[in-house]
Write a protein that holds these residues in place. Structure first.
Motif, PDB file in Angstrom:
ATOM      1  N   LEU A  97       5.385  -3.413   9.379  1.00  0.00           N
ATOM      2  CA  LEU A  97       6.441  -2.413   9.494  1.00  0.00           C
ATOM      3  C   LEU A  97       7.180  -2.558  10.814  1.00  0.00           C
ATOM      4  N   ASP A  98       8.507  -2.490  10.739  1.00  0.00           N
ATOM      5  CA  ASP A  98       9.345  -2.740  11.907  1.00  0.00           C
ATOM      6  C   ASP A  98      10.614  -1.909  11.784  1.00  0.00           C
ATOM      7  N   GLU A  99      11.261  -1.642  12.899  1.00  0.00           N
ATOM      8  CA  GLU A  99      12.528  -0.912  12.860  1.00  0.00           C
ATOM      9  C   GLU A  99      13.605  -1.702  12.128  1.00  0.00           C
ATOM     10  N   ASP A 100      13.570  -3.008  12.287  1.00  0.00           N
ATOM     11  CA  ASP A 100      14.599  -3.860  11.700  1.00  0.00           C
ATOM     12  C   ASP A 100      14.204  -4.299  10.298  1.00  0.00           C
TER      13      ASP A 100
ATOM     14  N   SER B 150      11.287  -3.086   6.987  1.00  0.00           N
ATOM     15  CA  SER B 150      11.711  -1.776   7.488  1.00  0.00           C
ATOM     16  C   SER B 150      11.135  -0.657   6.625  1.00  0.00           C
ATOM     17  N   PRO B 151      11.086   0.569   7.140  1.00  0.00           N
ATOM     18  CA  PRO B 151      10.632   1.704   6.310  1.00  0.00           C
ATOM     19  C   PRO B 151      11.436   1.849   5.022  1.00  0.00           C
TER      20      PRO B 151
ATOM     21  N   THR C 200       1.068  -4.178   6.111  1.00  0.00           N
ATOM     22  CA  THR C 200       1.698  -3.276   5.158  1.00  0.00           C
ATOM     23  C   THR C 200       1.917  -3.926   3.790  1.00  0.00           C
ATOM     24  N   MET C 201       2.211  -5.220   3.786  1.00  0.00           N
ATOM     25  CA  MET C 201       2.483  -5.920   2.533  1.00  0.00           C
ATOM     26  C   MET C 201       2.132  -7.396   2.689  1.00  0.00           C
ATOM     27  N   GLU C 202       1.825  -8.034   1.550  1.00  0.00           N
ATOM     28  CA  GLU C 202       1.547  -9.460   1.535  1.00  0.00           C
ATOM     29  C   GLU C 202       2.310 -10.086   0.373  1.00  0.00           C
ATOM     30  N   MET C 203       2.964 -11.193   0.652  1.00  0.00           N
ATOM     31  CA  MET C 203       3.706 -11.936  -0.368  1.00  0.00           C
ATOM     32  C   MET C 203       2.970 -13.221  -0.695  1.00  0.00           C
TER      33      MET C 203
ATOM     34  N   GLY D  79       0.804  -1.216   0.000  1.00  0.00           N
ATOM     35  CA  GLY D  79       0.000   0.000   0.000  1.00  0.00           C
ATOM     36  C   GLY D  79       0.834   1.262   0.000  1.00  0.00           C
ATOM     37  N   ASP D  80       0.138   2.384  -0.184  1.00  0.00           N
ATOM     38  CA  ASP D  80       0.783   3.693  -0.121  1.00  0.00           C
ATOM     39  C   ASP D  80       1.009   4.112   1.327  1.00  0.00           C
ATOM     40  N   LYS D  81       0.201   3.574   2.225  1.00  0.00           N
ATOM     41  CA  LYS D  81       0.313   3.850   3.656  1.00  0.00           C
ATOM     42  C   LYS D  81       0.640   2.553   4.386  1.00  0.00           C
ATOM     43  N   ASN D  82       1.154   2.712   5.603  1.00  0.00           N
ATOM     44  CA  ASN D  82       1.611   1.535   6.340  1.00  0.00           C
ATOM     45  C   ASN D  82       0.482   0.672   6.886  1.00  0.00           C
ATOM     46  N   ASN D  83      -0.740   1.220   6.947  1.00  0.00           N
ATOM     47  CA  ASN D  83      -1.851   0.462   7.505  1.00  0.00           C
ATOM     48  C   ASN D  83      -2.682  -0.227   6.431  1.00  0.00           C
ATOM     49  N   ARG D  84      -2.115  -0.357   5.231  1.00  0.00           N
ATOM     50  CA  ARG D  84      -2.805  -1.087   4.169  1.00  0.00           C
ATOM     51  C   ARG D  84      -1.776  -1.618   3.180  1.00  0.00           C
TER      52      ARG D  84
END
Length: 251
Positions: free
Chosen positions: A117-120, A190-191, A83-86, A66-71
């Protein structure tokens, strides 16, 4: 319900892998090796078990974000959209090609994995993310000069726990030919890694984002969950007990 057995997931995938920006997603194509090209003891990775009606050989990998982290993910679990699906796409071995398999109710199996989404950084995505800048525009495709194993992409996931249901492809032609297997434990991203996906362009030269299908109503569809008990597949028992024709489709 038995676990999903991932046979050959620890083996390095055949070389060369192709990575493509097709304007709708990033896909990784795995070359098909025939019997003469395979070395002694080599085989293409495949899955079996769960409620899968047979053995399913890997075909390829693609992503939705998505364009945003919550989708970004195509499935929602407990009201959470990641945030993402594989998707790791597999073809029933009894069909020669994926195109042929999609004409049949037992033709395909897709294993879905979520990214949160995660710091690592997610270490499994490192190789893929390092090549995304080489396919910035729609129709860009390159051969990867490295390979990796499927297990390296999902090594943080508890694969004994999953949801499964019968459904369709989420992209045209949306064939009702897929047994879905979804693993609820998210993989870190990560971001910086997700930003590499969002910098790609689609077929209209806009940002390639929000490439997920809208959520579909559950209807009368049955969703099964395995919470994990380390009981793996007894293949003979599976073939004797599961009659796929009795596991009805719902549209």
């Amino acid at each position: 319900m038995p676990a999903i057995d991932m046979i050959g997931y620890h083996n390095l995938l055949p070389h060369p892998l192709k990575i493509l920006n097709n304007g709708h997603t990033v896909s990784i194509t795995i070359p098909k090796l025939n019997a003469t090209e395979l070395k002694n003891g080599e085989f293409m990775p495949y899955v079996r078990g769960g409620k899968l009606p047979g053995e399913f050989e890997v075909e390829g990998i693609h992503f939705h974000w998505g364009d945003k982290n919550n989708r970004g993910a195509e499935h929602v679990v407990n009201d959470i959209r990641y945030t993402m699906e594989m998707h790791i796409v597999h073809r029933n071995k009894k069909y020669a090609t994926l195109a042929e398999a999609l004409d049949y109710a037992d033709g395909a199996a897709v294993l879905g994995f979520f990214f949160n989404l995660d710091e690592d950084e997610g270490p499994g995505l490192t190789t893929i993310c390092h090549h995304l800048h080489l396919i910035p525009d729609a129709s860009n495709e390159i051969n990867l000069n490295v390979t990796f194993s499927l297990s390296s992409l999902i090594n943080t996931v508890d694969v004994d726990k999953f949801y499964t249901y019968k459904g369709s492809l989420t992209t045209p032609p949306c064939s009702e030919a897929v047994t879905w297997v979804l693993y609820p434990d998210p993989i870190p991203i990560s971001p910086k890694q997700i930003s590499r996906f969002r910098q790609l362009l689609d077929t209209q030269d806009g940002a390639l984002v929000d490439n997920y299908r809208h959520l579909q109503p559950l209807g009368n569809r049955l969703v099964f969950m395995r919470i994990g008990n380390n009981r793996h597949t007894n293949v003979d028992h599976l073939s004797n007990q599961i009659d796929y024709r009795k596991w009805d489709w719902f549209h």
